[in-house]
Design a protein around this motif. Sequence first.
Motif, PDB file in Angstrom:
ATOM      1  N   THR A 235       0.784  -1.212  -0.055  1.00  0.00           N
ATOM      2  CA  THR A 235      -0.089   0.041   0.029  1.00  0.00           C
ATOM      3  C   THR A 235       0.820   1.087  -0.033  1.00  0.00           C
ATOM      4  OG1 THR A 235      -0.030   0.117   2.269  1.00  0.00           O
ATOM      5  CG2 THR A 235      -1.850  -1.322   1.313  1.00  0.00           C
ATOM      6  N   LEU A 236       0.431   2.253  -0.721  1.00  0.00           N
ATOM      7  CA  LEU A 236       0.945   3.426  -0.764  1.00  0.00           C
ATOM      8  C   LEU A 236       0.093   4.585  -1.025  1.00  0.00           C
ATOM      9  CD1 LEU A 236       4.484   4.581  -2.161  1.00  0.00           C
ATOM     10  CD2 LEU A 236       2.499   5.957  -2.714  1.00  0.00           C
ATOM     11  N   SER A 237      -0.381   5.346  -0.202  1.00  0.00           N
ATOM     12  CA  SER A 237      -1.526   6.301  -0.477  1.00  0.00           C
ATOM     13  C   SER A 237      -1.326   7.363   0.589  1.00  0.00           C
ATOM     14  CB  SER A 237      -2.809   5.732  -0.440  1.00  0.00           C
ATOM     15  OG  SER A 237      -2.946   5.169   1.078  1.00  0.00           O
ATOM     16  N   ASP A 238      -1.805   8.375   0.115  1.00  0.00           N
ATOM     17  CA  ASP A 238      -2.093   9.699   0.775  1.00  0.00           C
ATOM     18  C   ASP A 238      -3.342  10.158   0.404  1.00  0.00           C
ATOM     19  OD1 ASP A 238       0.811  10.885   1.678  1.00  0.00           O
ATOM     20  OD2 ASP A 238       0.887  10.106  -0.557  1.00  0.00           O
ATOM     21  N   SER A 239      -4.135  10.821   1.600  1.00  0.00           N
ATOM     22  CA  SER A 239      -5.406  11.108   1.440  1.00  0.00           C
ATOM     23  C   SER A 239      -5.852  12.322   2.233  1.00  0.00           C
ATOM     24  CB  SER A 239      -6.504   9.787   1.965  1.00  0.00           C
ATOM     25  OG  SER A 239      -6.260   9.490   3.152  1.00  0.00           O
ATOM     26  N   TRP A 240      -6.751  13.170   2.009  1.00  0.00           N
ATOM     27  CA  TRP A 240      -7.299  14.393   2.660  1.00  0.00           C
ATOM     28  C   TRP A 240      -8.835  14.335   2.647  1.00  0.00           C
ATOM     29  CZ3 TRP A 240      -3.828  14.119  -1.274  1.00  0.00           C
ATOM     30  CH2 TRP A 240      -2.408  14.416  -1.105  1.00  0.00           C
ATOM     31  N   LEU A 241      -9.239  14.935   3.756  1.00  0.00           N
ATOM     32  CA  LEU A 241     -10.707  15.407   3.909  1.00  0.00           C
ATOM     33  C   LEU A 241     -10.865  16.719   4.644  1.00  0.00           C
ATOM     34  CD1 LEU A 241     -13.759  14.634   3.978  1.00  0.00           C
ATOM     35  CD2 LEU A 241     -13.169  13.356   6.430  1.00  0.00           C
ATOM     36  N   VAL A 242     -11.762  17.340   3.796  1.00  0.00           N
ATOM     37  CA  VAL A 242     -12.382  18.631   4.488  1.00  0.00           C
ATOM     38  C   VAL A 242     -13.527  18.649   4.494  1.00  0.00           C
ATOM     39  CG1 VAL A 242     -12.036  21.203   3.915  1.00  0.00           C
ATOM     40  CG2 VAL A 242     -10.037  19.824   3.423  1.00  0.00           C
ATOM     41  N   LYS A 243     -14.134  18.899   5.553  1.00  0.00           N
ATOM     42  CA  LYS A 243     -15.519  18.779   5.777  1.00  0.00           C
ATOM     43  C   LYS A 243     -16.136  19.983   6.625  1.00  0.00           C
ATOM     44  CE  LYS A 243     -19.225  15.362   6.494  1.00  0.00           C
ATOM     45  NZ  LYS A 243     -19.396  13.943   6.904  1.00  0.00           N
ATOM     46  N   GLY A 244     -17.302  20.715   6.292  1.00  0.00           N
ATOM     47  CA  GLY A 244     -17.618  21.661   7.192  1.00  0.00           C
ATOM     48  C   GLY A 244     -19.471  21.666   7.353  1.00  0.00           C
ATOM     49  N   ARG A 245     -20.042  22.131   8.276  1.00  0.00           N
ATOM     50  CA  ARG A 245     -21.246  22.296   8.464  1.00  0.00           C
ATOM     51  C   ARG A 245     -21.497  23.838   9.230  1.00  0.00           C
ATOM     52  NH1 ARG A 245     -25.071  17.959   8.968  1.00  0.00           N
ATOM     53  NH2 ARG A 245     -27.149  18.719   9.749  1.00  0.00           N
ATOM     54  N   VAL A 246     -22.714  24.168   8.533  1.00  0.00           N
ATOM     55  CA  VAL A 246     -23.049  25.550   9.071  1.00  0.00           C
ATOM     56  C   VAL A 246     -24.687  25.737   9.525  1.00  0.00           C
ATOM     57  CG1 VAL A 246     -23.339  28.041   8.442  1.00  0.00           C
ATOM     58  CG2 VAL A 246     -21.300  26.971   7.807  1.00  0.00           C
ATOM     59  N   ALA A 247     -25.017  25.443  10.680  1.00  0.00           N
ATOM     60  CA  ALA A 247     -26.248  25.567  11.178  1.00  0.00           C
ATOM     61  C   ALA A 247     -26.925  27.098  10.889  1.00  0.00           C
ATOM     62  CB  ALA A 247     -26.250  25.122  12.613  1.00  0.00           C
ATOM     63  N   ILE A 248     -28.082  26.880  10.325  1.00  0.00           N
ATOM     64  CA  ILE A 248     -28.781  28.205  10.026  1.00  0.00           C
ATOM     65  C   ILE A 248     -29.980  28.439  11.536  1.00  0.00           C
ATOM     66  CG2 ILE A 248     -30.225  29.507   8.613  1.00  0.00           C
ATOM     67  CD1 ILE A 248     -29.082  27.599   6.414  1.00  0.00           C
ATOM     68  N   GLY A 249     -29.791  29.637  11.608  1.00  0.00           N
ATOM     69  CA  GLY A 249     -30.431  30.017  12.812  1.00  0.00           C
ATOM     70  C   GLY A 249     -30.365  29.210  14.174  1.00  0.00           C
ATOM     71  N   GLY A 250     -29.315  28.626  14.173  1.00  0.00           N
ATOM     72  CA  GLY A 250     -28.990  27.892  15.390  1.00  0.00           C
ATOM     73  C   GLY A 250     -29.727  26.492  15.674  1.00  0.00           C
ATOM     74  N   ASN A 251     -30.287  26.092  14.458  1.00  0.00           N
ATOM     75  CA  ASN A 251     -31.035  24.818  14.426  1.00  0.00           C
ATOM     76  C   ASN A 251     -29.943  23.764  13.333  1.00  0.00           C
ATOM     77  OD1 ASN A 251     -32.310  22.682  14.019  1.00  0.00           O
ATOM     78  ND2 ASN A 251     -34.138  23.755  12.867  1.00  0.00           N
ATOM     79  N   ARG A 252     -29.462  23.045  14.253  1.00  0.00           N
ATOM     80  CA  ARG A 252     -28.528  21.912  13.549  1.00  0.00           C
ATOM     81  C   ARG A 252     -29.453  20.896  12.366  1.00  0.00           C
ATOM     82  NH1 ARG A 252     -23.644  19.672  14.112  1.00  0.00           N
ATOM     83  NH2 ARG A 252     -23.518  17.502  13.480  1.00  0.00           N
ATOM     84  N   ASN A 253     -30.567  20.954  12.379  1.00  0.00           N
ATOM     85  CA  ASN A 253     -31.321  20.385  11.430  1.00  0.00           C
ATOM     86  C   ASN A 253     -31.700  21.279  10.374  1.00  0.00           C
ATOM     87  OD1 ASN A 253     -31.329  17.744  12.798  1.00  0.00           O
ATOM     88  ND2 ASN A 253     -32.897  18.432  14.045  1.00  0.00           N
ATOM     89  N   HIS A 254     -31.003  22.352  10.395  1.00  0.00           N
ATOM     90  CA  HIS A 254     -31.437  23.302   9.120  1.00  0.00           C
ATOM     91  C   HIS A 254     -29.958  23.912   8.923  1.00  0.00           C
ATOM     92  CE1 HIS A 254     -33.141  27.216   7.268  1.00  0.00           C
ATOM     93  NE2 HIS A 254     -32.832  26.530   6.317  1.00  0.00           N
ATOM     94  N   ALA A 255     -29.402  23.107   8.009  1.00  0.00           N
ATOM     95  CA  ALA A 255     -28.091  23.261   7.924  1.00  0.00           C
ATOM     96  C   ALA A 255     -27.443  23.250   6.245  1.00  0.00           C
ATOM     97  CB  ALA A 255     -27.353  22.700   8.842  1.00  0.00           C
ATOM     98  N   ILE A 256     -26.491  23.816   5.993  1.00  0.00           N
ATOM     99  CA  ILE A 256     -25.573  23.629   5.031  1.00  0.00           C
ATOM    100  C   ILE A 256     -24.406  22.905   5.061  1.00  0.00           C
ATOM    101  CG2 ILE A 256     -24.691  24.717   2.859  1.00  0.00           C
ATOM    102  CD1 ILE A 256     -26.472  27.035   3.214  1.00  0.00           C
TER     103      ILE A 256
END
Length: 697
Positions: A235-256
């Motif tokens: 095996t020979l590999s390099d990997s990256w992950l970038v992830k983000g979440r923005v809650a709208i109006g303080g509601n985690r269930n309304h988010a981008i």
Amino acid sequence: MMKTRLKLLLTATLIVTPTLAWAQDDAGAPETTRMALDRMVISAGTEKVALDTPQAVSSLDQEDIDQTQATTIGDLIEGLPGVNVQGGVGQLGQGFNIRGMGTAIGDSDNRILLTVDGVTKFYEQYRMGALFSEPELYKRVEVLRGPASSTLYGAGALAGVINFTTKDASDFLEPGDPLAVRLKAATETNAQAHTLSGIVAVQPVDGVELLGSYNYRRSDDYKDGNGDTVAASATLSDSWLVKGRVAIGGNRNHAIWASYQDWISDAPQVYDQVAAITGAALMRRRVHDKTAVVGYVNDFDGSKIFNVEAQAAYSLSKVRQTETPFLGPLEYSEFSYESWQAKLQNTSRFDMGGDWTTFLILGGQWSQQERRNPRVMPGGAVTPGAGTHPEGDMTRYGLFGQLEIVWSDKLTIIPGVRVDWNDLKPGDTVVGGTTLTRRTKDSGVSPKIAALYNLTPWLGLFGSAARTVRMPNVDEVFTRSATPAPGRPNNPNLRPEKSDNIEAGFTLSFDGLLGHGDRLRAKTTLFQNDVKDLILQSAAAPGVPYFLNIGRSRFKGLELEAEYGIGGFFARGNMSFINGKDRRSGDYLNTIPANDYRLTLGYADRSTGLSGGWTGEFAERQDDVTTGPFSSAGSGIATPGYSVHNLFLAFKPQSGAAKGFEFRIAVDNLFDKQYRRHLSSLSAEGQSFKFTVANIF
């Protein structure tokens, strides 16, 4: 007779083990260890406990993934019932198999759907694997077995669906903490393997979460139980992950939310990553896999009518090959699958009165995939693909609906239907001085119904019936040749494959069965899957297309998952028995794994964070094969039975000054057994010691 005795022995072990654990003094025993069948499953519709899902579904959480100390994606999932790795043993050569049907190692298309954060992944190339990724990227894996999973995920899941979910910043941030850093290092003795991982999770303001991750993985080819080096296992590999979440109006269930992951392997290697049969000559191969997705969720402040999930995604899997004189005068060649995807669905809840509740899921999907294969000559001339690897585009549309009718905790009924349309457009590949111009369009309907009824608080019965289709793909429709004369034409008249699947089973759920605070969970599934109009590659004479609808097959089997816990003691086991035959000829199918059994016995002390145990993997001899002129290891060659023993130990405090620290040690293949899993082309790894240390700051 030997097979029967082994089945009885393993079944008895699963039953007797809880009794032995109960013999321990449970006075003041710690809280019972977590049950895998009590986990919430999110991939089968609305959230529900795995045990209460009227479908065969298994899941891995972060603890399972960490305990495995996996080198490849195959290492993660091969311990689940009905799930096997086929083809190669390295990160570039592995395919997957569920209930005897698999990804594109021996076939032209997946009969398993693979998704990463909801993005469908696909790759097919001669002597290469099906998915290029890094185990450290994920926090959850869910496997839905059987074609009923097609309703929510798309036509083609004749065998099932494997869903991978990447890590989130919230997995590492404590309440009120703006920053968390996790560093991890791991090593393995057999292949001189080294893995480094770093994660930074940030919450700059309330409602905003960001995560960045980098993983470095290197290993040599490992040695098998005989001490021989196994090619194509490095095996020979390099990997990256970038992830983000923005809650709208303080509601985690309304988010981008958005995520992007990038996986690269660039090294000299043998050409054949599946079976290493092309000799020791090396070529250079750069494998690059990208997945990007932007999502939006909105529960409309707890609305019962609207709970929207939407996402748009981009996926690219590309292999660039250079230094390949054995393939002719090529400067380089590329093989790529590039796709754009979108999905929208809404979940509504209706309270019907009394104890009746109904959930309605409605949605649609769209994807466009481009398959490219430029072959560049030293002078710069480009050949767009070849007759046996044609270029082309595939556009798919799908509409789906699933109803979940729930009566108290007694009855769940889930009918569903999906309609898919497929449009194939030929590329610029030239064969015999001509290019194809005719497009091919297909459509298919995939209905299902499933139900679970709890007869008592401890016994439930479930069953399902489902039909799904798999429509022909670019390779199957457009493959052709000009020589030998008169050549072999393409086949635009292929019919979609059709799968009719029935399942039935029962669940057991006991609390306080043998001792105070103990728990027993079990789920057994019987299935039969009849597939007709199978699209198979034909070895016919010139004048006949490469791919024809010539197959009718039947797959049937039994799967069992069981687990028991009392205090800190736990026992977990699963068994899988699968049979498959060609219904035209009566021949055995060479994609059927050996009957196998897995059992884990262990103890976990939550007060100290110490846990450890033993895992056994047992497989029967598999000689139900059809041997022919093209039979090879992993396809058409019988394998003997084997037993492999592994040990594991972990220290992961949950409180105090050492909270966040983690140390693991494992011994895989304790007795250095020489063996080959039936669907693998190469021998498995011999004895290996694994060490992992990690800390969250």
